[in-house]
Design an enzyme around this catalytic site. Structure first.
Site, short mmCIF file in Angstrom:
data_model
loop_
_atom_site.label_atom_id
_atom_site.label_comp_id
_atom_site.label_asym_id
_atom_site.label_seq_id
_atom_site.Cartn_x
_atom_site.Cartn_y
_atom_site.Cartn_z
N CYS A 139 0.72 -1.69 -0.56
CA CYS A 139 0.05 -0.23 -0.01
C CYS A 139 1.02 1.47 -0.05
CB CYS A 139 -0.76 -0.18 1.36
SG CYS A 139 0.34 -0.28 2.42
N ARG A 145 -0.29 3.82 -5.54
CA ARG A 145 -0.17 2.04 -5.10
C ARG A 145 -1.22 1.37 -4.28
NH1 ARG A 145 4.87 2.60 -2.35
NH2 ARG A 145 5.99 4.26 -3.30
N PHE A 184 -4.07 -2.03 -1.24
CA PHE A 184 -2.96 -2.73 -2.53
C PHE A 184 -3.28 -4.31 -1.73
CE2 PHE A 184 -1.61 -3.23 -7.04
CZ PHE A 184 -1.56 -4.81 -7.13
N ASN A 198 2.23 -1.35 5.39
CA ASN A 198 2.39 -1.30 4.35
C ASN A 198 4.12 -2.31 3.96
OD1 ASN A 198 3.96 -1.64 1.75
ND2 ASN A 198 4.62 0.58 2.02
N GLY A 199 3.47 -3.50 4.25
CA GLY A 199 4.40 -5.17 4.06
C GLY A 199 3.46 -6.19 4.79
N GLU A 254 18.54 -14.04 -18.85
CA GLU A 254 19.17 -12.55 -18.24
C GLU A 254 20.14 -11.83 -18.77
OE1 GLU A 254 19.51 -12.59 -14.39
OE2 GLU A 254 18.64 -14.18 -14.36
N GLN A 308 12.47 -18.65 -10.21
CA GLN A 308 12.95 -19.52 -10.51
C GLN A 308 12.48 -21.25 -10.60
OE1 GLN A 308 16.82 -18.94 -12.64
NE2 GLN A 308 17.22 -21.05 -13.17
N LYS A 338 15.20 -22.79 -8.60
CA LYS A 338 15.93 -22.49 -6.69
C LYS A 338 14.88 -20.92 -6.93
CE LYS A 338 19.28 -20.36 -10.54
NZ LYS A 338 20.22 -20.13 -10.76
N GLN A 378 24.51 -17.18 -10.55
CA GLN A 378 25.74 -17.07 -10.56
C GLN A 378 26.54 -17.14 -12.42
OE1 GLN A 378 28.39 -17.19 -7.63
NE2 GLN A 378 30.35 -17.03 -8.84
#
Length: 1535
Positions: A28, A58, A240, A260-261, A925, A991, A994, A1000
């Site tokens: 939020c 938000r 939200f 918010n969290g 990526e 992914q 993992k 890496q």
């Protein structure tokens, strides 16, 4: 006894997905405004409402697109206003010492409402309070959306009077009143949640909240429009929610906080909160029963945090103290605390009595005594504040949300990680971070208590001698399920390298419950992980915020601090060696060792009665004062031919939950002494289900034997392994286990092991309801499975292998990881790969593919879909009436495999093949060469092209441009041209192999070409950090989606998730964030490299994930907005059809596509030694690559043809007709075996949406952002013509915080015409005001963006060229020390310049690979993962500077000589300026900064250069030392 969390019977799915807030994830915009001297006025409310409306982006809306997820305000009670408007017929009696006010949500049924009001009045009288009257609020419900209209309550205010001696006593009675009313009404009438709800009941504060959009709150509540509504403080919240079904009570603020969290450790926090109820009696005496239970698993995380906080405050602890205890900063590694020992003592003491509520959080709070805000230890939410003349302070998630003239500003700042700001309303003073913490630390003598009572357990020497003979050891190892793979892959890697083993290509073995082989109990648990609504954190580079400390003993009261609370044993790590376990037992704390061994009777073992006996023994011990229970399988004669063991996970979880139910869990700690623990997943399971410490004694003994093994000694002699002693090897194993444990914590976004302790952040795949209820209470298990007796059978199977008469000379190779003949079945086995390669060669036919298909489909039961069969139609549809192969191929795509992980040849072949068949390849990526963006027209007769010189089999008209371009956490090579070259953009949140982790690329795989693509240097390892550093919440994801839609309005945006419980809720949020596609990956996805434990133990099958996502979106009315794509181990057309029946529309293929082009599954991708050139950068190996596009084309044509044939048998003509059609599915009966115990109801239950299938009609166009500031710019014909003609133009414009991603669309247009570097004109854009998020995002060559004002998060995100300048208004005092930009600025930059006159927030310059920038101060984690460019910081920094930085240069002005303790030295070195080359680099940038910003600080530095240059430090990674003229002397060794 605690409230039962029992599953519904008969068992199908456990209740766990609907408890503990799993379906209530929200984020939020929040903020507050306060007048420090307590002067009341309407301006405060006005500004709070303005701030709320400026946070609308938000927030979220429900499935109807109109019902807001919630907006609200908590403020001081405006008594004068209320008295003036209170209905005349209802008395407003002020003849009381104190008045209280309730804001009550009541049922719409008038009869119920009348009874409730009477009950409320009666309960108030019973507590000695006087109910005065009720007021029906005037509300305008015409502004509500359809969904909110259906559930809108009747809202009334309740006035009460009291003559207690203090307001605090009155507040405690109001708390009791609320709890009594709610409990009585529930018990009498059984009201549904939300039918009666007290939004607030207080003498100090009132809450106005509703399921509306921000701007509609004052329209819904006319009270808020009345200028007589005058208060001195207000906090606000725009929600939200990922759950779109409207629930009025979940709108915020709550009664004390606006959150918010997300709390990632919630289930553990709830369990421990229930356990802490034993301490309530001492404070509340006989009334304590009214307050229990404190928390409720059916409530959201915010509501539960609010509840425990409210009880703490009403018990006498200050609101600020309570929040600092519940959400502490990372005090263990905080340089600022070195000279503040009292604050450190405060944190250390509270760590003994309270596990943190851990997760990303900005908490705004108010109780009438304090108002303020605090940020979590990671600083994962933006929090900006402004102190204004006249005694005002405004604070919010963004700047630009209040009307403040520059000349009135006293200070602009931000909260950093773990910081707090508060206003003491009673004493009328502002408390900044250290003020509020010093005040909290001064209330009790915490340091004295710790020194007096806390005992720190020191590390003890390792046993160096073997304790068990070799043959006996092998027998013991076999009996507990330890295999040759565990020895050769796990122990060897950990002992020799100090890190857990890395592997590749994903998990292609059967789930434990489908395997015909016995498995450890651990194998039936999958680790949960963070995605979207909360971030994974970074255990590699942000280790300083993490802690593995644990506390043993009886836990003290959180309600009344006392010396007894410090009487605890403190350990730095939960992983103990034998000596440390003895040390724990010898500290004078009462303890008992309880045997976990079980006798074998008639060649059988039973777990039921032994578990009951253990529980009884433990219960008696705890009630008798025992503080440590040590559960051991080493007692008496230990494991032998006649004695087996109960698996330690089974024992610890059973006992943990029994003690919780008994209400005595806080009286003791559980310590495990076990042979069955040797990897990180084992440790995580044991701690997650209640163990405080673990001594894996057999792992230590095995390590000692490994060191002395002749094979190991020979490797050491040959230099293949480092020189090792037994002690060093064991220390390496512990280090690997600890690092792996941090990684597992970080995946779920938890920083502290004490918060992970008992949090049960796992999902079970294959355990039945009775076992879950008894032993693993609250754990999700969606497909049922094994009973307790089955686990006993599997344990006995291991025991029989050890003691069954076979004389074992070595450990068994079970094949759970590596393929071996006779071992566990692998989907990607040599026979399959060979058959597929034969089928896809140039001369192949579909009949050849049928051989491959039969081989795959006749396999042993491996995946959940193998338990499903099809209900074919009695009369097949003629094949010529079925959808074409070409049309079906359009639904296919390849997985996100990066160029770098794959060779150039294999990556290009996949792209060309997918473009030929009409499908989509995924770039991964690693960026992509712009030479691939065009269509080939220069292919010769041999099928070769100079454009793509390394591959064969080309045709004119081919293109190697990947249709899907990935925007992953690393952001390698993301430029405007890269983005605009795509058809789709994929945000890889997680992914399959993992989830919750990064990747890496080893330095050996970074050659010249890969280094050029990724804006790095050859030979330098490249890290993809675990989190998206620009996505820390659902609103952050929404912003990234907004960015991408802005720069590429025709490109659809995909969000890649991984299957886990709750993914449906997350998907709902992703859809509301405006994604076009959701990709659901299964746990069996492939990877170039991943920790082995992640491949085996994280994520769930895609079958569960796609079913949950599809049904969740249907039920929330969101299914039509998004396409669902799945991937993970797909091999055949049957897999495609089964996925479609479960709800998928598109289908991703990874490993099998690589096999089609030549991969032989050597599983050495991570070593750069692929023998067939598919996954290597070694030129000599790449030359062996024989794949051509036609091989891959053939595979996909064959799969599509198989799909057609199955559609014909089902009697349907297209894939569309079967999507989500569960009636075509039935269970495949397999008879006996573990799989027969599975309940597939979750997959087979028909959805009630078959008749209405309009949700399949998706727009062919990408979702749009709607009108915004750049539309105004694009509509300017002169500006657009200047872009096309390479002309110069200047444009002036005002800007506000709702104007987001300004520059992105223009950058995209420039790139579409001219590429990244082709624009020769100059576009000068001058803005004034407060810029929204992502100002200057993707700015490209030729653009000059200047902002006079301030900016929010993500300034210069992805900048690839041009210049951004941010300066404050000229009237702002001391601009160099003021916050001018938010967090995560210059993220993923590949070029360009950024100059800012002021300070930036956290994570500045992350993954910068080419930009030059000057700022005048930064927060924590700046220049993290930087690979190029130059950053100059003319001011102070936070901690963890340059973590993971492998390229680029950072200059920092270190005027107070504190930089050394703020640098992360793992990859960089700190130098003073040592040569003219460095000075020239630095001064040129400072001069440019002075020119751009007129910075007085820059002018002063240049004016006094001879004195100032000695105060600069330069941060340099090894790859850049030569660049700045640093030459290290070679070290020589004296002979």
């Amino acid at each position: 006894m605690f409230p039962s969390l029992s599953p519904v019977w008969p068992y199908c799915d456990s209740l766990a997905p609907t408890i503990a807030g799993i379906n209530e994830k929200d984020a939020c915009g929040v903020g507050f405004i306060a007048q420090i001297q307590g002067k009341r006025n309407y301006w405060v409310i006005q500004q709070a409402l303005l701030g709320l409306s400026c946070m609308e982006h938000r927030g979220g809306c429900g499935g109807d697109g109109d019902s807001g997820d919630g907006a609200g305000i908590l403020c001081e009670i405006p008594w004068t206003f209320l008295q003036s408007i209170w209905p005349p017929e209802e008395k407003f009696d002020t003849n009381f010492k104190f008045l209280g006010l309730g804001m009550v949500f009541l049922p719409t049924d008038s009869t119920k409402r009348k009874k409730i009001r009477k009950l409320c009045n009666d309960e108030a009288k019973a507590l000695g309070l006087t109910p005065i009257s009720w007021r029906v609020l005037s509300v305008n419900d015409t502004v509500l959306g359809a969904l909110a209209q259906k559930t809108v309550p009747v809202i009334q205010q309740w006035l009460l009077g009291c003559n207690e001696t203090s307001r605090d006593i009155f507040e405690t009675k109001l708390l009791r009143l609320r709890r009594r009313v709610a409990e009585n009404i529930r018990s009498v009438w059984g009201l549904r949640p939300g039918e009666l709800y007290f939004a607030s009941l207080s003498s100090r504060t009132v809450v106005y909240k509703a399921m509306v959009r921000s701007d509609l709150l004052p329209i819904f509540y006319p009270d808020l429009q009345d200028h007589r509504f005058q208060v001195s403080f207000a906090i606000y919240h725009r929600r939200f929610s990922t759950n779109t079904l409207p629930r009025w009570p979940l709108a915020q603020p709550m009664r004390l906080i606006a959150h918010n969290g997300e709390i990632n450790s919630l289930l553990g926090n709830l369990n421990w909160a229930r356990a802490s109820e034993i301490h309530i009696d001492a404070v509340w005496q006989d009334t304590s029963k009214e307050l229990k239970p404190v928390v409720n698993a059916a409530f959201s995380d915010s509501a539960n945090l609010d509840a425990i906080l409210e009880l703490l405050v009403c018990s006498g602890r200050a609101l600020t103290d309570s929040l600092l205890m519940l959400v502490p900063e990372a005090f263990q590694h905080q340089p600022e605390l070195i000279n503040r020992p009292s604050i450190s003592a405060f944190y250390e003491y509270n760590a003994c009595i309270q596990e943190p509520w851990d997760g990303p959080a900005l908490l705004v709070f108010a109780d009438g005594k304090y108002v303020g805000a605090t940020l979590d230890r990671n600083g994962l939410r933006p929090a900006r504040y402004c102190i204004i003349k006249g005694g005002y302070i405004v604070m919010g998630s963004e700047v630009g949300v209040s009307e403040v003239r520059p000349e009135r500003v006293v200070e602009k700042g931000r909260l950093g990680p773990g910081q707090m700001i508060a206003i003491d309303l009673e004493n009328k003073k502002l408390l900044k971070n250290w003020d509020v913490k010093e005040e909290a630390a001064s209330r009790f003598p915490y340091r004295a208590w710790l020194d007096q009572s806390r005992i720190d357990i020191k590390q003890q020497p390792w046993n160096r001698e073997e304790q068990i003979a070799e043959k006996q050891l092998i027998t013991l190892q076999t009996s507990v399920g330890f295999s040759a793979e565990d020895f050769e892959l796990v122990i060897q890697d950990m002992a020799s390298q100090g890190k857990e083993p890395t592997y590749c290509m994903g998990d292609d073995t059967p789930l434990a419950v489908l395997s015909t082989r016995p498995h450890l109990v651990y194998d039936y648990f999958k680790q949960l992980f963070a995605q979207v609504t909360n971030p994974a954190i970074d255990p590699l580079r942000e280790k300083l915020v993490m802690s593995l400390s644990m506390y043993l003993g009886s836990r003290g009261s959180i309600f009344r601090p006392s010396p007894e609370g410090a009487s605890i044993l403190h350990i730095d790590s939960p992983i103990l060696n034998e000596g440390e376990l003895l040390s724990v037992m010898n500290q004078g704390f009462p303890y008992m060792v309880i045997s976990t061994l079980v006798s074998i009777s008639n060649k059988e073992i039973d777990f039921d009665q032994p578990l009951t006996n253990i529980i009884k023994i433990a219960e008696i011990a705890v009630l008798s004062g025992c503080k440590l229970l040590i559960l051991s399988d080493r007692v008496a004669n230990g494991i032998n031919a006649y004695t087996a063991y109960i698996p330690p996970l089974l024992v610890v979880s059973t006992l943990h939950h029994h003690l919780l139910r008994l209400g005595v869990r806080l009286r003791c700690s559980l310590v495990i002494d076990t042979a069955q623990c040797w990897n990180t997943h084992h440790i995580a399971c044991l701690v997650g289900y209640g163990a405080s410490a673990v001594c894996p004694w057999l792992a230590w003994e095995t390590t000692r034997h490994w060191v002395s093994n002749p094979k190991t000694q020979k490797l050491i002699e040959r230099g293949k392994l480092p020189s090792l002693t037994a002690s060093l090897a064991q220390e390496n194993v512990r280090k690997a286990l600890e690092d792996g444990l941090r990684k597992i914590l970080s995946k779920i976004g938890i920083s502290l092991l004490s918060s992970y302790h008992g949090a049960q952040v796992f999902e079970s795949v294959g355990l039945g309801a009775d076992l879950i209820e008894r032993t693993f209470t609250g754990t999700t298990s969606r497909v049922a499975g094994l009973k307790l007796s089955d686990l006993a059978t599997e344990t006995l199977a291991f025991h029989r292998k050890a003691y069954g008469g076979m004389n074992r000379g070595k450990l068994e190779f079970m094949g759970f990881v590596q393929y071996r003949t006779g071992g566990e079945y692998h989907l990607n086995n040599p026979a399959m790969a060979k058959t597929l390669r034969s089928a896809t060669t140039a001369e192949s036919r579909y009949e050849s593919f049928s051989t491959y298909r039969s081989l795959v489909e006749d396999r042993p039961t491996t995946a959940l879909r193998d338990l499903l069969d099809l209900n074919y139609d009695a009369i097949p549809l003629p094949i010529d009436e079925v959808e074409s192969v070409e049309s079906i191929c359009e639904r296919f795509c390849t997985g996100g495999m990066s160029l770098g992980a794959l060779s150039r040849e294999s990556h290009e072949v996949l792209a060309i093949a997918m473009n030929r068949v009409g499908g989509k390849s995924n770039s991964g990526e690693g960026g992509e060469d712009s030479a691939r963006f065009n269509i080939l027209d220069n292919v010769n007769s041999a099928g070769s092209s100079t454009t793509l010189p390394t591959i064969k089999g080309l045709q004119n008209g081919d293109t190697a441009c990947s249709a899907i371009k990935q925007i992953a956490s690393g952001r390698f090579g993301v430029t405007p041209a890269y983005i605009r070259s795509s058809k789709q953009l994929e945000i890889k949140v997680a992914q399959g192999a993992k989830p919750g982790e990064g990747g890496q690329l080893p330095g050996s795989k970074v050659d010249e070409y890969i280094g050029w693509l990724r804006r790095s240097k050859p030979g330098v390892a490249l890290i993809s950090p675990p989190p998206h550093h620009d996505v820390y919440s659902i609103e952050d994801l929404a912003q990234l989606i907004f960015d991408l839609h802005q720069i590429h309005p025709t490109g659809k945006v995909s969000v890649k998730l991984v299957s886990e419980v709750g993914i449906g809720t997350i998907a709902s949020g992703v859809v509301k964030a405006n994604a076009d596609i959701i990709q659901v990956s299964g746990c069996d996805g492939g990877t170039g490299a991943s920790p082995l434990s992640s491949i085996k133990h994280a994520g769930t099958p895609w079958e569960l994930g796609v079913t949950e996502v599809h049904r969740s979106l249907l039920s929330n009315g969101l299914r039509d907005r998004v396409v669902i794509r799945i991937d993970g181990g797909l091999k055949t057309g049957l897999d495609v059809v089964l996925a479609a029946l479960l709800g998928a529309e598109e289908f991703g293929f990874g490993s099998v596509a690589m096999i089609a082009e030549g991969c032989i599954m050597a599983r050495v991708c991570h070593t750069n030694n692929c023998p067939v050139g598919v996954a290597t950068q070694k030129e000599e190996l790449r030359e062996r690559f024989e794949g051509i596009p036609n091989h891959v084309v053939n595979f996909f044509l064959f799969v599509a043809e198989e799909v057609r044939q199955i559609l014909s048998l089902l009697g349907v003509s297209s894939v569309d007709e079967i999507i989500g059609r569960g009636e075509f599915l039935r269970r495949r009966e397999l008879g006996i075996g573990k799989a027969s115990r599975l309940d597939l109801t979750t997959l087979l239950t028909p959805t009630p949406y078959f008749s209405e299938r309009a949700w399949l009609s998706h727009s062919v166009n990408a979702h749009q952002n709607g009108p915004n500031l750049e539309y105004k710019l694009l509509s300017n014909d002169e500006l657009m013509m200047s872009i096309k003609r390479h002309e110069d133009i200047t444009y002036h414009c005002s800007i506000k915080n709702t104007d987001r991603s300004v520059a992105a669309r223009l950058s995209g247009e420039i790139a579409s015409y001219h590429g990244d570097n082709g624009f020769k004109g100059r576009l000068n854009l001058l803005f004034k005001g407060s810029a929204g998020q992502s100002f200057g995002a993707f700015t490209t060559h030729g653009m000059r963006m200047k902002l006079i004002g301030e900016a929010n998060d993500y300034v210069g995100k992805g900048i690839s060229g041009g210049k951004i300048v941010v300066t404050p208004p000229s009237l702002l005092a001391n601009p160099s020390n003021q916050a001018i930009m938010g967090n995560t600025c210059l993220y993923g930059a590949t070029g360009g310049e950024l100059f800012a006159l002021g300070r930036a927030g956290e994570r500045f310059g992350i993954r910068n690979s080419g930009a030059y920038s000057v700022v005048e101060g930064v927060g924590d984690h700046c220049c993290e993962y930087m690979t190029g460019g130059i950053v100059v910081i003319l001011g102070t920094t936070g901690v963890n500077v340059s973590a993971g930085m492998t390229g680029g240069i950072v200059f920092i002005l270190d005027e107070v000589c504190s930089l050394e303790q703020r640098i992360n030295p793992d990859n960089v070195t700190l130098f003073c300026l040592t040569n003219l080359k460095q000075e020239i680099l630095l001064t040129q940038l400072i001069k440019a900064h002075l020119t751009a910003t007129k910075s007085s600080k820059a002018a002063n530095i240049l004016r006094n250069w001879d004195q100032m240059k000695d105060k600069f430090k330069i941060v340099v990674p090894p790859s850049e030392e030569i660049t700045v003229g640093i030459v290290r002397e070679k070290q020589t060794t004296a002979l």
